[in-house]
Design a protein around this motif. Structure first.
Motif, PDB file in Angstrom:
ATOM      1  N   PHE A 160       0.838  -1.200   0.000  1.00  0.00           N
ATOM      2  CA  PHE A 160       0.000   0.000   0.000  1.00  0.00           C
ATOM      3  C   PHE A 160       0.873   1.251   0.000  1.00  0.00           C
ATOM      4  N   ALA A 161       1.886   1.274   0.844  1.00  0.00           N
ATOM      5  CA  ALA A 161       2.775   2.434   0.941  1.00  0.00           C
ATOM      6  C   ALA A 161       3.526   2.678  -0.370  1.00  0.00           C
ATOM      7  N   CYS A 162       4.006   1.613  -0.990  1.00  0.00           N
ATOM      8  CA  CYS A 162       4.751   1.741  -2.256  1.00  0.00           C
ATOM      9  C   CYS A 162       3.903   2.404  -3.338  1.00  0.00           C
ATOM     10  N   ASN A 163       2.604   2.173  -3.300  1.00  0.00           N
ATOM     11  CA  ASN A 163       1.705   2.705  -4.321  1.00  0.00           C
ATOM     12  C   ASN A 163       1.001   3.981  -3.874  1.00  0.00           C
ATOM     13  N   SER A 164       1.399   4.518  -2.746  1.00  0.00           N
ATOM     14  CA  SER A 164       0.769   5.715  -2.183  1.00  0.00           C
ATOM     15  C   SER A 164       1.432   6.979  -2.717  1.00  0.00           C
ATOM     16  N   ALA A 165       0.683   8.064  -2.698  1.00  0.00           N
ATOM     17  CA  ALA A 165       1.247   9.362  -3.091  1.00  0.00           C
ATOM     18  C   ALA A 165       2.325   9.817  -2.101  1.00  0.00           C
ATOM     19  N   SER A 166       2.218   9.366  -0.867  1.00  0.00           N
ATOM     20  CA  SER A 166       3.194   9.704   0.172  1.00  0.00           C
ATOM     21  C   SER A 166       3.639   8.403   0.861  1.00  0.00           C
ATOM     22  N   PRO A 167       4.590   7.672   0.240  1.00  0.00           N
ATOM     23  CA  PRO A 167       4.971   6.356   0.744  1.00  0.00           C
ATOM     24  C   PRO A 167       5.422   6.331   2.205  1.00  0.00           C
ATOM     25  N   ASP A 169       4.670   8.415   4.687  1.00  0.00           N
ATOM     26  CA  ASP A 169       3.528   8.629   5.573  1.00  0.00           C
ATOM     27  C   ASP A 169       2.650   7.383   5.649  1.00  0.00           C
ATOM     28  N   ALA A 170       2.403   6.753   4.510  1.00  0.00           N
ATOM     29  CA  ALA A 170       1.580   5.543   4.479  1.00  0.00           C
ATOM     30  C   ALA A 170       2.255   4.402   5.244  1.00  0.00           C
ATOM     31  N   THR A 174       0.881   2.596   8.602  1.00  0.00           N
ATOM     32  CA  THR A 174       0.744   1.139   8.645  1.00  0.00           C
ATOM     33  C   THR A 174       1.338   0.578   9.930  1.00  0.00           C
TER      34      THR A 174
END
Length: 184
Positions: A160-167, A169-170, A174
């Motif tokens: 999820f973080a890898c594909n987030s606009a702000s890795p 923060d995501a 998590t």
């Protein structure tokens, strides 16, 4: 590392980088293994000595990442939890801090756009889940189901973080939820 091993590492990286660039430019299905080998100036048989399948060519770090995840747990400080060690590892990893954000973004788009690559990626992630669960079970004494559950939650959060606009923060969110729970 000896000269021969260094040359192998460089050749493997070269093949992978050329394949990635060709796949991004034209699409996975439109590029042949023969084209990749020709651009890398190696024989097709040599290419297959480095990579067993066409899909594996651009996932040149898959074994390295698997080892790094386990090493992060095994080398954790005594006063750190497994979650702390993995949070620190992923926060500093190339998955969250890619050397070239544009290329990483294009790479992730390529993976999502190709059924073959998406399937291969899910297989890698599944293997990571299995090895991570075993390590969590060994290190923590958790039962098999609990270890499998937490491994899956961790890696889904990283994905999820890898594909987030702000890795970052995501990823931080998590691990905050994993450590503290979610009570809403």
């Amino acid at each position: 590392m000896g000269l021969r091993e260094l040359k192998k590492v460089k050749t493997r990286k070269l093949i992978s980088d050329i394949a990635r660039d060709l796949f991004i430019e034209r699409g996975f299905a439109q590029v042949t293994v023969a084209e990749i080998a020709e651009k890398a100036e190696v024989a097709v048989t040599t290419l297959f000595n480095y990579f067993p399948t066409k899909e594996s060519i651009i996932f040149d770090r898959e074994d390295e990442i698997d080892t790094e995840i386990l090493t992060a747990i095994r080398n954790k400080k005594k006063d750190h939890s497994i979650l702390d060690a993995l949070h620190k590892y992923f926060l500093n990893s190339k998955l969250i801090n890619p050397p070239n954000k544009r290329i990483f973004s294009e790479f992730m788009k390529l993976v999502r756009s190709s059924p073959e690559l998406a399937s291969y990626f899910r297989g890698i992630w599944s293997r990571y889940e299995t090895t991570l669960a075993k390590e969590i079970q060994n290190e923590s004494g958790a039962n098999k189901t609990e270890a499998e559950c937490i491994a899956k939650l961790i890696l889904e959060g990283v994905n999820f973080a890898c594909n987030s606009a702000s890795p970052k923060d995501a990823l931080n969110l998590t691990f905050k939820i994993l450590k503290n729970g979610w009570n809403k």
